[in-house]
Design a protein around this motif. Structure first.
Motif, PDB file in Angstrom:
ATOM      1  N   THR A 183       0.834  -1.208   0.000  1.00 41.18           N
ATOM      2  CA  THR A 183       0.000   0.000   0.000  1.00 41.18           C
ATOM      3  C   THR A 183       0.868   1.258   0.000  1.00 41.18           C
ATOM      4  OG1 THR A 183      -1.692   1.261   1.203  1.00 41.18           O
ATOM      5  CG2 THR A 183      -0.176  -0.051   2.535  1.00 41.18           C
ATOM      6  N   THR A 184       0.362   2.303  -0.641  1.00 45.03           N
ATOM      7  CA  THR A 184       1.071   3.586  -0.603  1.00 45.03           C
ATOM      8  C   THR A 184       0.815   4.323   0.705  1.00 45.03           C
ATOM      9  OG1 THR A 184      -0.756   4.685  -1.744  1.00 45.03           O
ATOM     10  CG2 THR A 184       1.100   3.927  -3.102  1.00 45.03           C
ATOM     11  N   ALA A 185      -0.150   3.848   1.480  1.00 44.56           N
ATOM     12  CA  ALA A 185      -0.455   4.478   2.770  1.00 44.56           C
ATOM     13  C   ALA A 185       0.660   4.262   3.786  1.00 44.56           C
ATOM     14  CB  ALA A 185      -1.770   3.933   3.311  1.00 44.56           C
ATOM     15  N   VAL A 186       1.596   3.375   3.500  1.00 44.91           N
ATOM     16  CA  VAL A 186       2.695   3.090   4.415  1.00 44.91           C
ATOM     17  C   VAL A 186       3.488   4.355   4.745  1.00 44.91           C
ATOM     18  CG1 VAL A 186       4.389   2.449   2.649  1.00 44.91           C
ATOM     19  CG2 VAL A 186       4.571   1.458   4.921  1.00 44.91           C
ATOM     20  N   HIS A 187       3.479   5.329   3.844  1.00 46.39           N
ATOM     21  CA  HIS A 187       4.258   6.551   4.030  1.00 46.39           C
ATOM     22  C   HIS A 187       3.512   7.638   4.795  1.00 46.39           C
ATOM     23  CE1 HIS A 187       5.655   4.695   0.217  1.00 46.39           C
ATOM     24  NE2 HIS A 187       6.814   4.841   0.810  1.00 46.39           N
ATOM     25  N   ASP A 188       2.193   7.482   4.920  1.00 45.55           N
ATOM     26  CA  ASP A 188       1.366   8.564   5.466  1.00 45.55           C
ATOM     27  C   ASP A 188       1.832   9.058   6.829  1.00 45.55           C
ATOM     28  OD1 ASP A 188      -0.080   8.419   3.162  1.00 45.55           O
ATOM     29  OD2 ASP A 188      -1.828   7.420   4.056  1.00 45.55           O
ATOM     30  N   ASN A 189       2.188   8.178   7.696  1.00 48.78           N
ATOM     31  CA  ASN A 189       2.594   8.568   9.050  1.00 48.78           C
ATOM     32  C   ASN A 189       4.038   8.194   9.359  1.00 48.78           C
ATOM     33  OD1 ASN A 189       0.003   9.636   9.784  1.00 48.78           O
ATOM     34  ND2 ASN A 189      -0.724   7.520   9.841  1.00 48.78           N
ATOM     35  N   MET A 190       4.826   7.960   8.313  1.00 50.05           N
ATOM     36  CA  MET A 190       6.217   7.571   8.517  1.00 50.05           C
ATOM     37  C   MET A 190       7.019   8.784   8.994  1.00 50.05           C
ATOM     38  SD  MET A 190       8.964   5.928   5.840  1.00 50.05           S
ATOM     39  CE  MET A 190       8.167   4.342   5.713  1.00 50.05           C
ATOM     40  N   PRO A 191       7.693   8.653  10.123  1.00 50.05           N
ATOM     41  CA  PRO A 191       8.536   9.759  10.601  1.00 50.05           C
ATOM     42  C   PRO A 191       9.686  10.024   9.630  1.00 50.05           C
ATOM     43  CG  PRO A 191       8.213   8.112  12.317  1.00 50.05           C
ATOM     44  CD  PRO A 191       7.680   7.537  11.045  1.00 50.05           C
ATOM     45  N   LEU A 192      10.040  11.274   9.492  1.00 48.96           N
ATOM     46  CA  LEU A 192      11.099  11.688   8.578  1.00 48.96           C
ATOM     47  C   LEU A 192      12.403  10.945   8.856  1.00 48.96           C
ATOM     48  CD1 LEU A 192      11.209  13.745   6.264  1.00 48.96           C
ATOM     49  CD2 LEU A 192      12.127  15.386   7.871  1.00 48.96           C
ATOM     50  N   GLU A 193      12.716  10.735  10.121  1.00 49.72           N
ATOM     51  CA  GLU A 193      13.990  10.094  10.484  1.00 49.72           C
ATOM     52  C   GLU A 193      14.056   8.617  10.082  1.00 49.72           C
ATOM     53  OE1 GLU A 193      11.177  10.743  13.789  1.00 49.72           O
ATOM     54  OE2 GLU A 193      12.391  12.156  12.677  1.00 49.72           O
ATOM     55  N   GLU A 194      12.934   8.012   9.716  1.00 51.67           N
ATOM     56  CA  GLU A 194      12.934   6.632   9.241  1.00 51.67           C
ATOM     57  C   GLU A 194      13.200   6.541   7.734  1.00 51.67           C
ATOM     58  OE1 GLU A 194       9.616   4.234  10.408  1.00 51.67           O
ATOM     59  OE2 GLU A 194       9.714   4.932  12.496  1.00 51.67           O
ATOM     60  N   MET A 195      13.245   7.698   7.092  1.00 52.22           N
ATOM     61  CA  MET A 195      13.506   7.739   5.654  1.00 52.22           C
ATOM     62  C   MET A 195      15.006   7.906   5.420  1.00 52.22           C
ATOM     63  SD  MET A 195      10.546  10.365   4.497  1.00 52.22           S
ATOM     64  CE  MET A 195       8.844  10.121   4.984  1.00 52.22           C
ATOM     65  N   PRO A 196      15.522   7.396   4.304  1.00 53.85           N
ATOM     66  CA  PRO A 196      16.937   7.616   3.976  1.00 53.85           C
ATOM     67  C   PRO A 196      17.225   9.127   3.881  1.00 53.85           C
ATOM     68  CG  PRO A 196      15.961   5.998   2.491  1.00 53.85           C
ATOM     69  CD  PRO A 196      14.842   6.576   3.294  1.00 53.85           C
ATOM     70  N   PRO A 197      18.434   9.568   4.225  1.00 52.07           N
ATOM     71  CA  PRO A 197      18.762  11.002   4.219  1.00 52.07           C
ATOM     72  C   PRO A 197      18.457  11.719   2.897  1.00 52.07           C
ATOM     73  CG  PRO A 197      20.511   9.771   5.289  1.00 52.07           C
ATOM     74  CD  PRO A 197      19.552   8.764   4.723  1.00 52.07           C
ATOM     75  N   SER A 198      18.761  11.096   1.785  1.00 49.80           N
ATOM     76  CA  SER A 198      18.487  11.759   0.502  1.00 49.80           C
ATOM     77  C   SER A 198      16.987  11.921   0.277  1.00 49.80           C
ATOM     78  CB  SER A 198      19.122  10.989  -0.652  1.00 49.80           C
ATOM     79  OG  SER A 198      18.579   9.684  -0.727  1.00 49.80           O
ATOM     80  N   ILE A 199      16.212  10.981   0.767  1.00 53.55           N
ATOM     81  CA  ILE A 199      14.755  11.040   0.643  1.00 53.55           C
ATOM     82  C   ILE A 199      14.198  12.097   1.591  1.00 53.55           C
ATOM     83  CG2 ILE A 199      12.625   9.697   0.921  1.00 53.55           C
ATOM     84  CD1 ILE A 199      14.539   8.908  -1.495  1.00 53.55           C
ATOM     85  N   GLN A 200      14.804  12.212   2.773  1.00 53.53           N
ATOM     86  CA  GLN A 200      14.377  13.233   3.738  1.00 53.53           C
ATOM     87  C   GLN A 200      14.461  14.634   3.134  1.00 53.53           C
ATOM     88  OE1 GLN A 200      16.589  12.963   7.409  1.00 53.53           O
ATOM     89  NE2 GLN A 200      16.202  10.760   7.611  1.00 53.53           N
ATOM     90  N   LYS A 201      15.538  14.882   2.375  1.00 51.19           N
ATOM     91  CA  LYS A 201      15.726  16.210   1.763  1.00 51.19           C
ATOM     92  C   LYS A 201      14.593  16.548   0.803  1.00 51.19           C
ATOM     93  CE  LYS A 201      20.757  16.055   2.003  1.00 51.19           C
ATOM     94  NZ  LYS A 201      22.002  15.927   1.231  1.00 51.19           N
ATOM     95  N   VAL A 202      14.215  15.586  -0.018  1.00 55.97           N
ATOM     96  CA  VAL A 202      13.139  15.833  -0.981  1.00 55.97           C
ATOM     97  C   VAL A 202      11.819  15.992  -0.250  1.00 55.97           C
ATOM     98  CG1 VAL A 202      11.888  14.922  -2.982  1.00 55.97           C
ATOM     99  CG2 VAL A 202      14.360  14.615  -2.815  1.00 55.97           C
ATOM    100  N   LYS A 203      11.573  15.129   0.729  1.00 55.55           N
ATOM    101  CA  LYS A 203      10.326  15.200   1.501  1.00 55.55           C
ATOM    102  C   LYS A 203      10.207  16.551   2.194  1.00 55.55           C
ATOM    103  CE  LYS A 203       6.619  13.196   3.062  1.00 55.55           C
ATOM    104  NZ  LYS A 203       5.513  12.892   2.178  1.00 55.55           N
ATOM    105  N   GLU A 204      11.316  17.060   2.735  1.00 58.38           N
ATOM    106  CA  GLU A 204      11.314  18.375   3.380  1.00 58.38           C
ATOM    107  C   GLU A 204      11.000  19.476   2.375  1.00 58.38           C
ATOM    108  OE1 GLU A 204      11.529  19.964   6.420  1.00 58.38           O
ATOM    109  OE2 GLU A 204      10.987  17.940   7.034  1.00 58.38           O
TER     110      GLU A 204
END
Length: 162
Positions: free
Chosen positions: A122-143
């Motif tokens: 499911t794509t809903a897996v990301h809905d409540n995912m904390p930023l710190e659980e994402m890879p650093p490069s992904i965190q930058k884009v998400k921010e």
């Protein structure tokens, strides 16, 4: 030693059509011709051909390249003009690289997003995912995406107040 259009094209990783087009556009006036009128390239022609092809890949128009090569033919009195042309094009290419890097970062973000979603089902897996659980490069884009959202919300609030 002399080279044919096809040999030059192969060596520069261009099509023979491109080489002929450059000639038709007046970019190859420095190239000799044989008794049949065919272009014959010398080893010393390769640097100039390489520069022409590189300037084209860098986004310069044929007209701009023609102007640049004419300045080259005029000698040292045009060094400053040629430098300005090269610096302007370099700046343009650097801007394009930045834009493409931004686009690549978004593609990497979406790749990660869909790989994780595929694994979870499911794509809903990301809905409540904390930023710190994402890879650093992904965190930058998400921010960046979050900042855009906040900026847009602020614009709407300001527009509503006006």
């Amino acid at each position: 030693m002399y080279y044919t259009v096809c040999e030059v094209a192969r060596r520069l990783n261009l099509s023979p059509h491109t080489i002929r087009f450059y000639g038709k556009e007046g970019l190859l006036d420095f190239v000799d011709r044989d008794q049949n009128g065919n272009r014959i390239f010398k080893e010393s022609d390769f640097e100039r051909l390489f520069i022409i092809a590189s300037l084209k890949r860098a986004g310069m128009t044929i007209k701009q390249i023609r102007e640049f090569t004419l300045l080259c033919d005029q000698g040292d009195s045009t060094i400053a003009q040629r430098l300005k042309i090269i610096l302007d094009q370099k700046e343009s290419v650097e801007e394009q690289i930045t834009e493409l890097q931004d686009a690549l970062d978004v593609l990497k973000y979406k790749t990660w997003l869909y790989e994780v979603a595929l694994e979870a089902g499911t794509t809903a897996v990301h809905d409540n995912m904390p930023l710190e659980e994402m890879p650093p490069s992904i965190q930058k884009v998400k921010e960046r995406i979050r900042r855009l959202t906040v900026d847009m919300e602020q614009l709407y609030k300001n527009a509503a107040k006006a």
